[in-house]
Scaffold this active site. Structure first.
Site, PDB file in Angstrom:
ATOM      1  N   ASP A 280       0.845  -1.139  -0.106  1.00 31.61           N
ATOM      2  CA  ASP A 280       0.131  -0.080  -0.094  1.00 31.61           C
ATOM      3  C   ASP A 280       0.903   1.262  -0.064  1.00 31.61           C
ATOM      4  O   ASP A 280       2.043   1.263   0.542  1.00 31.61           O
ATOM      5  CB  ASP A 280      -0.930   0.076   1.131  1.00 31.61           C
ATOM      6  CG  ASP A 280      -2.181   0.823   0.888  1.00 31.61           C
ATOM      7  OD1 ASP A 280      -3.230   0.992   1.738  1.00 31.61           O
ATOM      8  OD2 ASP A 280      -1.968   1.764  -0.017  1.00 31.61           O
TER       9      ASP A 280
HETATM   10  C1  GLC Z   1      -3.885   4.279  -0.559  1.00 30.80           C
HETATM   11  C2  GLC Z   1      -5.188   3.329  -0.009  1.00 30.80           C
HETATM   12  C3  GLC Z   1      -5.419   2.313  -0.491  1.00 30.80           C
HETATM   13  C4  GLC Z   1      -4.999   2.663  -2.347  1.00 30.80           C
HETATM   14  C5  GLC Z   1      -3.712   3.267  -2.628  1.00 30.80           C
HETATM   15  C6  GLC Z   1      -3.579   3.829  -3.860  1.00 30.80           C
HETATM   16  O1  GLC Z   1      -3.021   4.900   0.507  1.00 30.80           O
HETATM   17  O2  GLC Z   1      -4.754   2.824   1.317  1.00 30.80           O
HETATM   18  O3  GLC Z   1      -6.651   1.573  -0.425  1.00 30.80           O
HETATM   19  O4  GLC Z   1      -5.597   1.732  -3.093  1.00 30.80           O
HETATM   20  O5  GLC Z   1      -3.351   4.003  -1.626  1.00 30.80           O
HETATM   21  O6  GLC Z   1      -4.322   5.017  -4.199  1.00 30.80           O
END
Ligand code: GLC
Length: 742
Positions: A280
């Protein structure tokens, strides 16, 4: 003769698919052999583009150069055939011409925005949710997207956590069914041009953050992890999910991103996951903040060792993996495994055959302005609305009502209805693309109806200057509809709230309008359960409208005026006060269970508040009524390997057609570990015309009777079970007991 033909065809087709599979593996291995270490690490590297900022962006001025030299394998937040083609053309200048993967948070729709996932979960309509994801995939893939970072399958029992809006609520069974449906919807026949890879997130147990505070620590027994939080991930994997995303949180002291137990032992080991895991946003580098890594280099070592294949936005792999390999701290085999997992998906998507396959402007134009998609969005939005109260049957309203006052800060809003995680598209004119609640009611009522408006107050703040006008408008009307709630950005990522009462002076506005003596309907818009006790106690008609997306206004009007009979059921328990949280229906009995909401002496109860939720899991009213009868079990003793049929009658005893979610709950009375007092084990959403009766059947099998014992074995144990059929977890209509025997 037919049988022989079929089996011959089957043999031929499986040989072809096996040979194709063999071909993909061969292509992956052949390509891998040509790659330098830097090019391999490039495939593990993902950076954001500029279409949206969904996290703290690392500034990397060399992105384009790095793409041209094969040092970046994937981008996110690059939207549209134009921009995806531009970046792909850069990748095609690299030595090996390995195409980029474009990922995007297509959480609840792309150009056509559907209800937020928690709202869709309230529909309990798995087919509708699969279709919603399917349409999102058709639109996203037409705009160059290969991969959505969805479904989010985090179970959560804490409405203070802003990301409850993104999931399917508190229940493992419902959440698992929805996870499966959403993956099937997004992926369709993966490799087709109108499908996108799903990404099951956030692995794992992110929704159990202490205090409901986003990104906070998680600490739970392994048994709780396996019994409550992991099943939706396994269900999504069973649906064929191509990728997983890990989570920001530490779990039992180890950050998920560096958690071998989660990513290697469970996901890639026990579950034999063949896809890849993306971190993430920056979560690899964040292991330094966690105090688990002394620096980004150690974080890179720990993450790749633990099974995190792709590094989103932290630069740790980009700057440290090659060194770690050269220092013999990271075996090249680990790098190769991660690279092969990613390359396999690029081959399966057909990107090597045609890197621009998804970047077709004509297809983009056709898919993005599609009235059919909006019709589906309106349908599931209406199904997501939960009718909480309808005393005196104020609802549905007549379309010929002489004068309606529509009051509140959300009545004329457009973009708010999209909710958090709606895709920001430059060409979207929200005033035209989103049907406001005001417009929805305007579209619905007869030409003779007079519609009056007053804002009344803002969502936040203590200014009551607008009350007088609102009261004056209410006094001129035959009925008042109030639309209140949170702002759309008050739930979502990094939107945890310690106070989940209706914000500002909105409940005082409700009181002031109620004091006029007019019939009042309250619509509550939010991305989470809110607390609104005075309103819940006093107002006769209340509907929870969540955030319903592009067709919000029309869907709300469909329900308000009876063109759709509300059928939603709550996917989360609504607390009376924050002090009850975590609150969930499938809790243990304890040694001193309170018999009711008033018993407090030496029992597990609050002395200052009822134990029960304000509104329970599975609850939702209809404009009609349903009677349950004739519960029959095919046997009252069952061996664990046997199946038992359950049947019952459900009658629509009211005057209008409607849908009912018939819920089947079990209670395992005695176990080698304590068992919940009630657990959802099946449900069916059925449609009944007025007066119609249907026989509803369920099957009880070993899976439904099993649980994890103290040794983490998935087992059944002999003993008595209560079988309950309900219209909600707190409205059990029929009950029987049966015995599970050895
Ligand atoms: C964010 C979220 C995740 C998302 C990713 C890309 O911080 O936690 O759910 O898919 O970054 O945007």
């Amino acid at each position: 003769m037919k049988k022989i033909t079929f089996s011959l065809l089957f043999v031929i087709s499986s040989f072809i698919s096996f040979s194709q599979q063999k071909t993909v593996s061969q292509k992956v291995n052949a390509l891998l052999k040509q790659m330098t270490l830097e090019e391999k690490i490039g495939q593990l590297n993902q950076y954001t583009g500029n279409n949206q900022a969904t996290g703290p962006i690392t500034i990397n001025p060399n992105k384009e150069t790095e793409i041209k030299t094969g040092l970046i394998g994937s981008m996110l937040n690059v939207i549209g055939t134009k921009y995806t083609r531009q970046y792909q053309e850069l990748a095609m200048q690299s030595r090996l011409k390995i195409p980029l993967l474009f990922g995007q948070d297509v959480i609840h729709g792309f150009k056509t925005t559907f209800p937020i996932p928690l709202a869709e979960a309230a529909s309990w309509d798995l087919e509708a949710m699969e279709l919603s994801a399917r349409i999102a995939a058709v639109e996203a893939s037409a705009s160059g997207i290969h991969w959505t970072f969805a479904p989010m399958v985090d179970i959560s029992r804490d409405p203070r956590w802003g990301r409850v809006m993104e999931g399917a609520g508190e229940d493992t069974y419902l959440g698992s069914k929805i996870a499966y449906a959403r993956v099937k919807g997004f992926q369709g026949n993966l490799g087709d041009v109108n499908s996108v890879m799903a990404c099951v997130k956030h692995f794992a147990a992110y929704g159990a953050a202490v205090g409901g505070r986003d990104y906070n620590s998680v600490d739970m027994s392994e048994r709780m992890l396996w019994e409550t939080y992991l099943p939706p991930f396994k269900s999504a994997l069973d649906a064929g999910a191509a990728t997983f995303m890990n989570s920001f949180n530490d779990i039992n002291g180890i950050p998920a991103t560096g958690n071998k137990y989660l990513q290697r032992d469970i996901l890639k080991g026990k579950w034999n996951f063949q896809g890849f895991v993306v971190s993430d946003w920056g979560s690899i580098g964040e292991m330094v903040n966690h105090g688990y890594s002394k620096d980004n280099k150690e974080a890179a070592l720990q993450a790749i060792t633990a099974g995190s294949d792709m590094d989103m936005e932290s630069n740790a792999y980009r700057y440290h993996l090659a060194e770690l390999v050269k220092e013999n701290k990271v075996p090249i085999a680990l790098i190769d495994d991660a690279v092969k997992r990613i390359l396999r998906k690029k081959f399966e998507l057909g990107l090597f055959d045609n890197p621009y396959k998804y970047s077709n402007p004509e297809r983009e134009q056709a898919a993005l302005n599609n009235s059919e998609h909006r019709k589906v969005a309106r349908d599931i939005a209406a199904k997501s609305i939960v009718l909480l109260k309808n005393d005196k049957n104020i609802l549905p309203l007549s379309k010929d009502t002489k004068t309606i006052a529509f009051i509140g800060p959300l009545v004329k809003e457009h973009k708010q209805n999209m909710g958090f995680w709606a895709v920001e598209l430059p060409e979207l004119d929200y005033d035209k693309q989103v049907v406001s609640q005001w417009e929805g009611v305007q579209n619905k009522v007869s030409s003779s109806t007079k519609l009056l408006y007053a804002k009344g107050c803002e969502i936040e703040g203590d200014n009551k200057d607008g009350f007088a006008e609102a009261i004056a408008v209410a006094n001129q009307a035959d009925v008042v509809v109030l639309s209140i709630g949170e702002r759309a950005d008050m739930s979502g990522e990094a939107k945890s709230r310690s106070n989940i009462h209706l914000p500002g002076v909105q409940e005082e506005l409700v009181k002031a309008i109620q004091a006029t003596g007019k019939p009042v309907v309250v619509l509550i818009n939010a991305g989470r359960p809110l607390v609104f006790n005075w309103t819940a106690d006093t107002i006769s008609a209340i509907a929870y409208t969540w955030w319903l997306g592009s067709e919000a206004g029309n869907a709300i009007a469909d329900v308000l005026f009876g063109d759709y009979n509300p059928s939603g059921k709550l996917p989360m328990s609504f607390p009376r006060e924050e002090g009850q949280i975590p609150i969930y229906y499938n809790h243990f009995n304890t040694g001193r269970p309170a018999k009711n909401d008033t018993e407090i002496n030496y029992v597990s109860a609050y002395t200052d508040l009822k134990n029960s939720p304000r509104f329970p899991f599975g609850y939702g009213l209809s404009y009609t009524t349903f009677e349950y009868s004739d519960l029959k079990l095919s046997k009252n003793k069952i061996k664990s390997a046997e199946k038992m049929e359950v049947s019952l009658n459900v009658k629509n005893s009211g005057k209008v057609a409607g849908e009912e979610v018939v819920q089947l709950y079990l209670r395992d009375k005695v176990g080698s570990v304590v068992r919940p007092i009630i657990e959802l084990k099946d449900f069916q959403k059925i449609k009944l015309n007025a007066g119609e009766t249907k026989v509803v059947k369920f099957i009880i099998d070993k899976e439904k009777l099993s649980f994890y014992n103290a040794a983490l074995e998935w087992i059944t144990e002999p003993g008595d079970f209560d079988l309950m059929i309900g219209s909600s977890s707190a409205d059990i209509r029929l009950k029987e007991t049966f015995e599970l025997v050895k």
